[in-house]
Design a protein around this motif. Structure first.
Motif, PDB file in Angstrom:
ATOM      1  N   UNK A 196      35.983  40.671  33.953  1.00  0.00           N
ATOM      2  CA  UNK A 196      36.246  39.615  34.927  1.00  0.00           C
ATOM      3  C   UNK A 196      36.114  40.128  36.355  1.00  0.00           C
ATOM      4  N   UNK A 200      33.434  38.897  39.195  1.00  0.00           N
ATOM      5  CA  UNK A 200      33.899  38.324  40.464  1.00  0.00           C
ATOM      6  C   UNK A 200      33.457  39.166  41.649  1.00  0.00           C
TER       7      UNK A 200
ATOM      8  N   UNK B 162      41.692  31.574  43.850  1.00  0.00           N
ATOM      9  CA  UNK B 162      41.018  32.870  43.889  1.00  0.00           C
ATOM     10  C   UNK B 162      41.986  34.025  44.172  1.00  0.00           C
ATOM     11  N   UNK B 163      43.235  33.691  44.347  1.00  0.00           N
ATOM     12  CA  UNK B 163      44.184  34.726  44.750  1.00  0.00           C
ATOM     13  C   UNK B 163      44.409  35.791  43.677  1.00  0.00           C
ATOM     14  N   UNK B 164      44.523  35.345  42.425  1.00  0.00           N
ATOM     15  CA  UNK B 164      44.837  36.294  41.353  1.00  0.00           C
ATOM     16  C   UNK B 164      43.790  37.397  41.256  1.00  0.00           C
ATOM     17  N   UNK B 165      44.234  38.619  41.316  1.00  0.00           N
ATOM     18  CA  UNK B 165      43.319  39.743  41.182  1.00  0.00           C
ATOM     19  C   UNK B 165      42.473  40.033  42.399  1.00  0.00           C
ATOM     20  N   UNK B 166      42.719  39.289  43.472  1.00  0.00           N
ATOM     21  CA  UNK B 166      41.902  39.492  44.667  1.00  0.00           C
ATOM     22  C   UNK B 166      42.108  40.884  45.258  1.00  0.00           C
TER      23      UNK B 166
END
Lengths: 209, 209
Positions: A196, A200, B162-166
């Motif tokens: 993932x 991204x 889009x915040x998660x894992x940014x």
DNA sequence: TGTCATTGTGGACAGTGTACACATGTGGGA
DNA sequence: TCCCACATGTGTACACTGTCCACAATGACA
């Protein structure tokens, strides 16, 4: 060490043998695992014999690093080759960029030791196009990246004024994820998370370039 | 080794002394330069004394790495503190992100040895918030980054989905540039080129996140 | 005061990179 | 064809590393 397992006093192709021994050690444990004496041992040769072919450990490591970069190039080329053409040059160009990035990351994931050896040994951009670092397609990782960026501009998918130095930006992003995944703080991520994050990341680059 | 330069049999604060000796070595030559025996030598103590405070060389290196991360946090905090507030929360949030990235890169450039020691020693995300890695402001580099990303979302300058894992994406980009600059193929870049690449990279991230 | 866990010392060992002197082949000119 | 210079491999040696073991000094606490 005597000349066990070898009839001739001359080895024949010691340089190459040491190189692939080094590559194997790098594969298993990264740059630090490339140890000169062990390489000579595997080659069935006395420790000092190595010095006839490499000035010192560092020189051997640089050679191994270059070879590893060639393998990275192979992974990138394979990813490029795998994308179907859509007919739309813009789409194709963007897919090319994605493929280059994902190929690089795939190499990092499947060959972490080689990846670290390839790209974390002191080097210089002036050597980025050295044939020693080319994959079987004849091009180095840097050249492959530059190629897809050129196509991106030609297809009109990237403003020409942003082209200069874009290699550094794209490369940095992908390289950073690779490093953090391998021996930085991002180890322990699950396969899915890595997959993932990789996807991204290349999207982010494509968007932000 | 006798107890030269020291009257007491007990050292008093050996752990701390070894740690700062290690930090100094890391500063000068990166993780590989952190050598246990040399640390004990600088502390005026026999080689084995170190084993009363660190299980092995790796343990010392991890401690040094954590300390170095704290110093990186300081650099990032300084960059954050230096930005003037504009009144517009969106602008401020974006400037915060830029500052975090540029602070990280400034640390990489001014303290390459410490940077490598901080972030290229095998670690794990689960330790990312360990107090040992905090700067004088009490927060780790990871926490600082997470903070500016949160602000970005609150200010509406970044889609919440889009915040998660940014963190991973932003961190990767900046980390990659740092690594490539220091001991990867991007050495030899002039100060100007680095400055330029840094600025463009954080812009790319801000745009692409 | 005596005991005992903590901290430091001394000696040892295997392993590393590498310098120096020497041995052994091999290819090219006489 | 001979022979010798040069390339290549060997042996010995040294300083250095991480780490193991047995022992010594110390200080806190019963």
């Amino acid at each position: 060490m005597s000349t066990v397992g070898r009839q001739t006093y001359r080895h024949g192709d010691l340089r190459e043998t040491l190189l692939s021994a080094g590559l194997e050690m790098a594969r298993e444990g990264g740059p630090d695992a490339v140890v000169l004496r062990e390489a000579t041992r595997r080659a069935g040769v006395s420790p000092n014999a190595a010095y006839r072919h490499f000035a010192d450990r560092r020189a051997l490591l640089l050679a191994v690093s270059a070879t590893a970069q060639g393998l990275a190039a192979n992974s990138m080329e394979a990813a490029i080759a795998a994308i179907p053409t859509s007919g739309d040059p813009k789409v194709d160009a963007r897919e090319g960029l994605r493929a280059v990035g994902l190929g690089y990351l795939a190499f990092a994931r499947t060959e972490p030791g080689l990846f670290r050896t390839a790209f974390s040994v002191p080097d210089d951009l002036s050597n980025a196009e050295s044939p020693a670092k080319a994959g079987s397609g004849g091009r180095t990782p840097f050249q492959l990246l530059a190629g897809v960026l050129d196509r991106l501009v030609e297809a009109g998918a990237m403003p020409r004024e942003r082209r200069a130095g874009a290699e550094l930006l794209a490369w940095s992003s992908v390289h950073g994820l690779g490093m953090l995944m391998i021996d930085g703080p991002l180890r322990g991520l699950t396969e899915d998370m890595i997959e993932d994050a990789s996807a991204r990341l290349v999207d982010m680059v494509a968007r932000g370039l």
